[in-house]
Motif scaffolding. Structure first.
Motif, PDB file in Angstrom:
ATOM      1  N   GLY A   1      37.321  57.917  61.245  1.00  0.00           N
ATOM      2  CA  GLY A   1      38.443  58.639  60.641  1.00  0.00           C
ATOM      3  C   GLY A   1      38.752  58.283  59.202  1.00  0.00           C
ATOM      4  O   GLY A   1      39.084  59.156  58.406  1.00  0.00           O
ATOM      5  N   THR A   2      38.645  57.007  58.875  1.00  0.00           N
ATOM      6  CA  THR A   2      39.141  56.547  57.579  1.00  0.00           C
ATOM      7  C   THR A   2      38.519  57.313  56.413  1.00  0.00           C
ATOM      8  O   THR A   2      39.232  57.843  55.561  1.00  0.00           O
ATOM      9  N   ILE A   3      37.187  57.392  56.400  1.00  0.00           N
ATOM     10  CA  ILE A   3      36.539  58.024  55.254  1.00  0.00           C
ATOM     11  C   ILE A   3      36.840  59.526  55.235  1.00  0.00           C
ATOM     12  O   ILE A   3      37.067  60.110  54.171  1.00  0.00           O
ATOM     13  N   LEU A   4      36.918  60.142  56.425  1.00  0.00           N
ATOM     14  CA  LEU A   4      37.247  61.565  56.478  1.00  0.00           C
ATOM     15  C   LEU A   4      38.657  61.802  55.951  1.00  0.00           C
ATOM     16  O   LEU A   4      38.917  62.754  55.227  1.00  0.00           O
ATOM     17  N   GLY A   5      39.583  60.918  56.323  1.00  0.00           N
ATOM     18  CA  GLY A   5      40.962  61.034  55.832  1.00  0.00           C
ATOM     19  C   GLY A   5      41.000  60.935  54.315  1.00  0.00           C
ATOM     20  O   GLY A   5      41.696  61.711  53.649  1.00  0.00           O
ATOM     21  N   LEU A   6      40.215  60.023  53.769  1.00  0.00           N
ATOM     22  CA  LEU A   6      40.187  59.859  52.306  1.00  0.00           C
ATOM     23  C   LEU A   6      39.616  61.095  51.619  1.00  0.00           C
ATOM     24  O   LEU A   6      40.147  61.552  50.607  1.00  0.00           O
ATOM     25  N   LYS A   7      38.556  61.633  52.216  1.00  0.00           N
ATOM     26  CA  LYS A   7      37.960  62.836  51.632  1.00  0.00           C
ATOM     27  C   LYS A   7      38.960  63.995  51.707  1.00  0.00           C
ATOM     28  O   LYS A   7      39.081  64.774  50.777  1.00  0.00           O
ATOM     29  N   GLY A   8      39.673  64.074  52.834  1.00  0.00           N
ATOM     30  CA  GLY A   8      40.671  65.120  52.973  1.00  0.00           C
ATOM     31  C   GLY A   8      41.775  64.958  51.939  1.00  0.00           C
ATOM     32  O   GLY A   8      42.232  65.936  51.334  1.00  0.00           O
TER      33      GLY A   8
ATOM     34  N   VAL B   1      40.217  71.527  56.580  1.00  0.00           N
ATOM     35  CA  VAL B   1      41.154  71.440  57.702  1.00  0.00           C
ATOM     36  C   VAL B   1      41.971  70.144  57.607  1.00  0.00           C
ATOM     37  O   VAL B   1      43.190  70.148  57.813  1.00  0.00           O
ATOM     38  N   ILE B   2      41.304  69.059  57.242  1.00  0.00           N
ATOM     39  CA  ILE B   2      42.016  67.786  57.118  1.00  0.00           C
ATOM     40  C   ILE B   2      43.028  67.870  55.976  1.00  0.00           C
ATOM     41  O   ILE B   2      44.193  67.463  56.115  1.00  0.00           O
ATOM     42  N   ALA B   3      42.597  68.464  54.854  1.00  0.00           N
ATOM     43  CA  ALA B   3      43.471  68.565  53.687  1.00  0.00           C
ATOM     44  C   ALA B   3      44.684  69.441  53.984  1.00  0.00           C
ATOM     45  O   ALA B   3      45.808  69.125  53.568  1.00  0.00           O
ATOM     46  N   VAL B   4      44.475  70.518  54.736  1.00  0.00           N
ATOM     47  CA  VAL B   4      45.590  71.407  55.066  1.00  0.00           C
ATOM     48  C   VAL B   4      46.648  70.639  55.857  1.00  0.00           C
ATOM     49  O   VAL B   4      47.849  70.735  55.573  1.00  0.00           O
ATOM     50  N   GLY B   5      46.205  69.842  56.808  1.00  0.00           N
ATOM     51  CA  GLY B   5      47.150  69.051  57.603  1.00  0.00           C
ATOM     52  C   GLY B   5      47.934  68.077  56.739  1.00  0.00           C
ATOM     53  O   GLY B   5      49.161  67.977  56.840  1.00  0.00           O
ATOM     54  N   LEU B   6      47.234  67.384  55.869  1.00  0.00           N
ATOM     55  CA  LEU B   6      47.877  66.406  54.975  1.00  0.00           C
ATOM     56  C   LEU B   6      48.891  67.078  54.072  1.00  0.00           C
ATOM     57  O   LEU B   6      50.018  66.619  53.900  1.00  0.00           O
ATOM     58  N   SER B   7      48.451  68.191  53.513  1.00  0.00           N
ATOM     59  CA  SER B   7      49.239  68.913  52.531  1.00  0.00           C
ATOM     60  C   SER B   7      50.499  69.476  53.166  1.00  0.00           C
ATOM     61  O   SER B   7      51.586  69.452  52.601  1.00  0.00           O
ATOM     62  N   MET B   8      50.335  69.986  54.387  1.00  0.00           N
ATOM     63  CA  MET B   8      51.445  70.572  55.132  1.00  0.00           C
ATOM     64  C   MET B   8      52.526  69.512  55.380  1.00  0.00           C
ATOM     65  O   MET B   8      53.721  69.760  55.202  1.00  0.00           O
ATOM     66  N   LEU B   9      52.093  68.315  55.749  1.00  0.00           N
ATOM     67  CA  LEU B   9      53.056  67.246  56.005  1.00  0.00           C
ATOM     68  C   LEU B   9      53.726  66.833  54.701  1.00  0.00           C
ATOM     69  O   LEU B   9      54.941  66.622  54.648  1.00  0.00           O
ATOM     70  N   TYR B  10      52.941  66.783  53.646  1.00  0.00           N
ATOM     71  CA  TYR B  10      53.494  66.359  52.359  1.00  0.00           C
ATOM     72  C   TYR B  10      54.558  67.335  51.900  1.00  0.00           C
ATOM     73  O   TYR B  10      55.628  66.941  51.444  1.00  0.00           O
ATOM     74  N   SER B  11      54.302  68.627  52.065  1.00  0.00           N
ATOM     75  CA  SER B  11      55.264  69.578  51.523  1.00  0.00           C
ATOM     76  C   SER B  11      56.554  69.588  52.316  1.00  0.00           C
ATOM     77  O   SER B  11      57.599  69.907  51.776  1.00  0.00           O
ATOM     78  N   SER B  12      56.517  69.252  53.612  1.00  0.00           N
ATOM     79  CA  SER B  12      57.805  69.255  54.297  1.00  0.00           C
ATOM     80  C   SER B  12      58.470  67.888  54.363  1.00  0.00           C
ATOM     81  O   SER B  12      59.669  67.822  54.594  1.00  0.00           O
ATOM     82  N   THR B  13      57.746  66.813  54.183  1.00  0.00           N
ATOM     83  CA  THR B  13      58.422  65.516  54.269  1.00  0.00           C
ATOM     84  C   THR B  13      58.180  64.629  53.051  1.00  0.00           C
ATOM     85  O   THR B  13      58.711  63.529  52.976  1.00  0.00           O
ATOM     86  N   GLU B  14      57.349  65.096  52.097  1.00  0.00           N
ATOM     87  CA  GLU B  14      57.001  64.303  50.923  1.00  0.00           C
ATOM     88  C   GLU B  14      56.306  62.997  51.299  1.00  0.00           C
ATOM     89  O   GLU B  14      56.364  62.021  50.568  1.00  0.00           O
ATOM     90  N   LEU B  15      55.677  62.991  52.440  1.00  0.00           N
ATOM     91  CA  LEU B  15      55.014  61.777  52.910  1.00  0.00           C
ATOM     92  C   LEU B  15      53.510  62.003  52.874  1.00  0.00           C
ATOM     93  O   LEU B  15      53.015  63.041  53.312  1.00  0.00           O
ATOM     94  N   ILE B  16      52.780  61.052  52.308  1.00  0.00           N
ATOM     95  CA  ILE B  16      51.326  61.124  52.385  1.00  0.00           C
ATOM     96  C   ILE B  16      50.900  60.226  53.534  1.00  0.00           C
ATOM     97  O   ILE B  16      51.160  59.032  53.527  1.00  0.00           O
ATOM     98  N   ASN B  17      50.285  60.852  54.517  1.00  0.00           N
ATOM     99  CA  ASN B  17      49.960  60.117  55.727  1.00  0.00           C
ATOM    100  C   ASN B  17      48.546  59.557  55.639  1.00  0.00           C
ATOM    101  O   ASN B  17      47.574  60.261  55.885  1.00  0.00           O
ATOM    102  N   PHE B  18      48.430  58.275  55.317  1.00  0.00           N
ATOM    103  CA  PHE B  18      47.092  57.697  55.190  1.00  0.00           C
ATOM    104  C   PHE B  18      46.462  57.417  56.553  1.00  0.00           C
ATOM    105  O   PHE B  18      45.327  56.973  56.625  1.00  0.00           O
ATOM    106  N   ALA B  19      47.206  57.647  57.613  1.00  0.00           N
ATOM    107  CA  ALA B  19      46.610  57.503  58.944  1.00  0.00           C
ATOM    108  C   ALA B  19      46.045  58.843  59.413  1.00  0.00           C
ATOM    109  O   ALA B  19      45.587  58.961  60.532  1.00  0.00           O
TER     110      ALA B  19
END
Lengths: 381, 291
Positions: free
Chosen positions: B218-225, B20-38
């Motif tokens: 959050g931090t470690i979960l974000g990294l795993k995602g 679920v975390i990865a899907v959110g990250l990936s979705m943002l990346y594909s529309s804005t090319e931004l990797i959100n480390f927050a």
């Protein structure tokens, strides 16, 4: 001409006052404190700082030590060894303290001992790690019970309960590693066999894998060594996996927070803890009971929130130091000698008997074994 | 055998959270090319708001969930408005560093609001675990896996079937061309932000009952995602999903069969291997990097 005289007069006055104010300062005993007041280990440092301030105030209100008032200079290490080092340098060189209490954690303490040793300043650490006082350094003391004693208390209880084989599950940080080492080292002495040793990350969300593995190895009991919140996850998972052998926890979870976090799953967990957690359950003949009640009342009247065993480390450190300051005339060498000669001081943590070979001075009696029943602590034995 | 099933259950549960975390990250990346480390911090916000609304205030479960997702979306939008959009020099590296800083800010803010102590939360349904092949399956695991599937399926349908979704894909493929054909590409970016951080909050809501929620979770979960999204191929929805599950299962099997001390190491070594053999990730075809 007159103006010049005035300037000279002022200068002379200033020069005359300066050494006097310096002389006044010598009348005050300056003691330093380094605690993890904020950051991850704030649950340790916050009560320790409050306790130190409270105790210093108390001693001063009672007339100080040999007529000298105490002044506490306390810095926050934020649980960061680098910040602890800069704090210790400030205390030694800028504030010129005669003794230091703290730091709160093992890594921060180990980072500062080299500096206090070199400056010949007595240090009374509030951290648990055994490495702080083994090998013994003449200038380093500590008040928190070592893991060594906690493990000994757990194994004594297991031996009495007829437990022979255990599986251990430790958190993968300094606390867990130190606990693991003690658990493995002392097992043989108590006739206990460690069938499996596993670890978990401090931030892991799930430990069912490790527990399933331990369960399959068929031990008589499981020992989990960690600080909140990890062990609460372990307790929950153990209940979900329907593991019916006893689950032992470490003294690191000895706070009401653990029961709150683990909820139902906390019931049946057995752990060693300092006596402060169960003051009201202690036998009246226990010499620590009065000390603990006194500290508890004083702390809870002054600050909101419950007293914790961690503040007790600072309580003992200040009292031990106050005892050692007597007749020392502020001489660091003398303070150290007095500390080392301290015998039979009954404190919040236990009875301290320092010797040149033992700078922790506690025995396994400093721990009592408790079981959590219906969401509250009950004394075992 | 019994243990292996248990390891798999455990791995799938953790993996679904990563997914679920990865899907959110990936979705943002594909529309804005931004990797959100927050991104991980929004997981934390979801979990803590859920604890507050459900346990403290006592709202009914669906309402509390909606509130927590809403909080995730809104804080994501505020984050976009004040941290990302105000950047004078929107180079990707600048923006990435901004997200790192914003993550630290969010963590600090949460520490002030919720304090440093962790919180516990009861499971959504009865606590008894279900036994399959002698291994215990937690009801909360079923919740998590279904939530992950529903979320990924929902996003899939949204992108493939609705006009807004298609417009978002168009922006992802070529921002300028999309703008020329009348798609408000800036609004699409904002929308992607809201959905992405909302996803983070969903992950937080569903793991709150199995773990302890605290300001620094959050931090470690974000990294795993992030790791999961990389394994699957950044920008691919189902790739991120599969990457999450794979990471969770590998971690669990690694802990169970080899050593729990090496759990994270095993997962990260595999990530390196995968990236070495297939730099785009497992599921990313070379020409179609996006949805």
């Amino acid at each position: 001409m007159k103006q010049k005289n005035l300037v000279v007069a002022i200068l002379v006055t200033i020069l005359w006052i300066l050494p006097v104010s310096g002389g006044m300062a010598a009348n005050v005993y300056k003691i330093g404190g380094i605690f993890s007041v904020t950051g991850r280990a704030s649950f340790l440092g916050d009560p320790e700082k409050k306790t130190m301030e409270m105790m210093v105030e108390r001693i001063n209100a009672a007339g100080g030590i040999d007529g000298h008032m105490l002044e506490a200079v306390i810095y926050d290490s934020e649980g960061d060894p680098a910040k602890a080092v800069s704090a210790v340098n400030k205390l030694i060189h800028k504030d010129k303290v005669i003794a230091i209490i703290g730091p709160s954690t093992t890594p921060t303490t180990l980072a500062v001992v080299n500096f206090t040793k070199r400056a010949n300043v007595p240090l009374i650490s509030c951290a648990a790690g055994i490495k702080i006082t083994t090998p013994v350094d003449p200038w380093v003391f500590k008040t928190a019970q070592s893991d060594l004693l906690a493990v000994a208390a757990v194994y004594q209880q297991m031996k009495a309960a007829g437990i022979k084989k255990i599986g251990i599950l430790t958190v993968s940080n300094a606390y867990g590693e130190s606990g693991k080492k003690q658990l493995l080292d002392q097992a043989e002495k108590f006739g206990i066999q460690v069938v499996l040793n596993e670890s978990f990350g401090a931030k892991d969300t799930d430990t069912t894998t490790q527990l399933a593995k331990i369960k399959a190895a068929g031990p008589d009991a499981i020992v989990c060594w960690g600080t909140n919140p990890g062990p609460a996850v372990v307790a929950k998972n153990a209940k979900q996996l329907k593991i019916d052998i006893p689950l032992y926890q470490s003294h690191g979870v000895g706070s009401p927070k653990f029961i709150e976090l683990a909820g139902d799953a906390a019931n049946g967990n057995i752990l060693p803890t300092g006596k402060i957690l169960v003051t009201s359950l202690l036998d009246d003949s226990d010499p620590q009971k009065k000390v603990l009640e006194d500290y508890q009342n004083a702390y809870e009247n002054k600050f909101s929130g419950n007293v914790s065993g961690f503040g007790g480390y600072a309580y003992d450190a200040v009292n031990l130091l106050a005892g050692a300051l007597k007749d020392s005339n502020g001489d660091k060498e003398k303070i150290r000698d007095n500390l080392e000669a301290t015998k039979g001081y009954v404190g919040a943590t236990g009875e301290f008997n320092f010797t040149p070979q033992d700078h922790n001075g506690l025995s396994p009696d400093a721990f009592v074994m408790v079981e959590i029943k219906d969401g509250t602590w009950t004394l075992l034995k | 055998m019994q243990e292996i099933v248990q390891y798999l259950f455990s791995g799938i549960t953790t993996g679904a959270v990563y997914a679920v975390i990865a899907v959110g990250l990936s979705m943002l990346y594909s529309s804005t090319e931004l990797i959100n480390f927050a991104h991980g911090e929004f997981v934390m916000i979801g979990a803590l708001v859920m604890v507050t609304l459900w346990v403290r205030i006592g709202l009914p479960l669906p309402l509390a969930m909606a509130g927590a997702v809403g909080a995730g979306c809104v804080s994501g939008l505020v984050f976009e408005r004040f941290a990302i959009r105000t950047a004078r020099n929107p180079e990707p590296i600048t923006l990435i560093i901004i997200t790192v800083g914003a993550g630290i800010f969010l963590k600090g803010a949460a520490m002030i609001i919720w304090g440093k102590d962790p919180f516990s939360m009861p499971a959504f349904s009865s606590h008894e675990s279900i036994e399959i092949f002698g291994a215990a399956l937690l009801p909360q695991s079923i919740w998590i896996v279904s939530a992950a599937l529903v979320l990924a399926g929902g996003i899939h349908l949204f992108l493939k079937q609705t006009l807004t979704g298609k417009a978002m894909v168009a922006c992802a493929v070529n921002k300028k061309a999309a703008w020329l054909s009348g798609i408000p590409s800036e609004k699409m970016g904002i929308l992607a932000f809201g959905i992405s951080t909302g996803c983070g909050a969903v992950a937080g809501i569903f793991i709150a009952p199995i773990t302890m929620s605290a300001y620094d979770m959050g931090t470690i979960l974000g990294l795993k995602g992030f790791c999961a999204a990389m394994i699957g191929g950044l920008g691919s929805l189902w790739g991120a999903f599969a990457g999450g599950l794979l990471l969770g299962i590998l971690e669990s099997l690694g802990a169970g069969l080899i050593s729990s001390g090496l759990k994270d190491a095993i997962a990260f070594v595999l990530l390196l291997l995968i990236l070495y053999i297939r730099p785009g990730g497992l599921f990313a075809a070379k020409e179609a990097k996006r949805f």
